[in-house]
Design an enzyme around this catalytic site. Structure first.
Site, PDB file in Angstrom:
ATOM      1  N   TYR A 101     156.458 -27.862 -18.413  1.00 36.62           N
ATOM      2  CA  TYR A 101     156.038 -26.349 -18.975  1.00 36.62           C
ATOM      3  C   TYR A 101     154.483 -27.674 -20.070  1.00 36.62           C
ATOM      4  O   TYR A 101     153.132 -27.102 -20.150  1.00 36.62           O
ATOM      5  CB  TYR A 101     156.387 -25.950 -19.639  1.00 36.62           C
ATOM      6  CG  TYR A 101     156.059 -24.998 -20.366  1.00 36.62           C
ATOM      7  CD1 TYR A 101     156.041 -23.587 -19.885  1.00 36.62           C
ATOM      8  CD2 TYR A 101     155.838 -24.677 -21.822  1.00 36.62           C
ATOM      9  CE1 TYR A 101     155.602 -22.467 -20.714  1.00 36.62           C
ATOM     10  CE2 TYR A 101     154.656 -23.704 -22.903  1.00 36.62           C
ATOM     11  CZ  TYR A 101     154.982 -22.392 -21.910  1.00 36.62           C
ATOM     12  OH  TYR A 101     154.575 -20.990 -22.216  1.00 36.62           O
ATOM     13  N   LYS A 143     150.570 -27.397 -20.170  1.00 36.33           N
ATOM     14  CA  LYS A 143     149.550 -26.527 -20.732  1.00 36.33           C
ATOM     15  C   LYS A 143     148.906 -27.413 -21.129  1.00 36.33           C
ATOM     16  O   LYS A 143     147.589 -26.450 -21.479  1.00 36.33           O
ATOM     17  CB  LYS A 143     150.560 -25.534 -22.121  1.00 36.33           C
ATOM     18  CG  LYS A 143     151.677 -24.781 -21.336  1.00 36.33           C
ATOM     19  CD  LYS A 143     150.433 -23.514 -21.411  1.00 36.33           C
ATOM     20  CE  LYS A 143     151.520 -22.129 -20.351  1.00 36.33           C
ATOM     21  NZ  LYS A 143     150.499 -20.871 -19.761  1.00 36.33           N
TER      22      LYS A 143
END
Lengths: 249, 75
Positions: free
Chosen positions: A158, A162
């Site tokens: 993640y 991001k």
């Protein structure tokens, strides 16, 4: 401050729940026509649509898996067919598949990268042509995460996605500046959504002690910042605004 | 309308430069077109002439004449 979006069309990906939902409602309230993108939560998307229409704005819901380029092309086409233009793109759709790296399976890595990072490329690429052809500027706002700035245990996938979104944001801001298209990112911290609802009570307690404001954020508080970037903020581009209550990770 | 006139018209429209200033030898550098301008021009040409111009072919486009010659070879 001018927050009037009348006559503008905004696509919000992952708009059926959480930050996407709050953003769709906030932009609609400012007068924008909204394309509500969803993947699995069709029913929730219809509820958002009904809520927007009840408030007097126009909305269209479109199912699209942002990890699929052809789905994103169809999403952009639907927006043009229906509202004749695209002015604002909010790349919000995201998933998590948290795990310590040593236990992270290849599909937990790739699914998160495909949706959270490639999805941003897919949707942005799909709106590029109409956006440039309109010659009337535009706003692209990517929903990143504090994980993408600081990193976070159990979120290598993640955080990588991001962090990639942040670098994408800065690069695209440079590419499109000459066309008055601004590209910015917001980096939410811990926000009360279904995504953070999965956190254990013990983890929540630990997190709260590291947030200066002493509480989790609300989706509406992120949406307000996105609305600002989508409406006024005309001289802000290539930036990442943390919306995290001053979080120390 | 000839391809020549059509292409010059599109270049003039896209890049906001007078048609009279466009000769076969005019380079895109001469008329201050950046890389994104060229891509937008290509998009407009693709639409007008219903064709697809590859990235490699875009690389070879330096002058107005290059564009006209390329389009003429395709239509």
């Amino acid at each position: 401050m001018k927050m009037d979006l009348k006559g503008k069309t905004a696509i919000v990906t992952g708009a059926s729940r959480g930050i996407g939902r709050a953003t769709a409602l906030a932009l609609a309230k400012a007068g924008a026509d909204i394309v509500i993108n969803y993947n699995r939560s069709g029913e929730a998307a219809e509820e958002v649509k009904a809520e927007i229409e009840a408030a007097g704005s126009r909305a269209l819901s479109v199912r699209a898996d942002v990890s699929s380029y052809s789905d994103c092309e169809a999403l952009a086409s639907a927006a043009i067919d229906h509202f004749k233009r695209i002015d604002i793109l909010i790349n919000n759709a995201g998933i998590t598949a948290d795990n310590l790296l040593i236990r992270m399976k290849p599909d937990e890595w790739s699914s998160v990268i495909d949706t959270n990072l490639t999805g941003v490329y897919n949707c942005t690429r799909a709106v590029m042509r109409p956006l440039l052809k309109q010659k009337s500027g535009g706003r692209i706002i990517n929903v990143a995460s504090v994980s993408g700035i600081y990193g976070n245990t159990g979120q290598a996938n993640y955080a990588a996605a991001k962090g990639g979104v942040i670098a994408f944001t800065k690069s695209l801001a440079k590419e499109l500046g000459s066309r008055s298209i601004t590209v910015n990112a917001v980096a939410p911290g811990f926000i009360e959504t279904d995504m953070t609802g999965e956190l254990t009570e013990q983890f929540r307690e630990g997190v709260l002690s590291r947030i200066a404001l002493g509480r989790l954020g609300r989706a509406e508080e992120v949406a307000e910042v996105i609305l600002f970037l989508a409406s006024s903020a005309s001289y802000v581009t290539g930036q990442v605004i943390a919306v995290d209550g001053c979080l120390a990770l | 309308m000839s391809v020549d006139a059509k292409v010059k018209g599109i270049i003039s429209d896209q890049l906001e430069v007078a048609v009279e200033k466009l000769s076969m030898e005019t380079t895109f550098e001469d008329i201050d077109a950046d890389s994104l301008d060229i891509v937008e021009l290509v998009m407009a040409l693709e639409e007008e002439f219903d064709l697809e111009i590859s990235d490699q072919e875009i690389e070879n486009i330096k002058t107005v004449g290059d564009v006209i010659k390329y389009i003429e070879s395709q239509v």
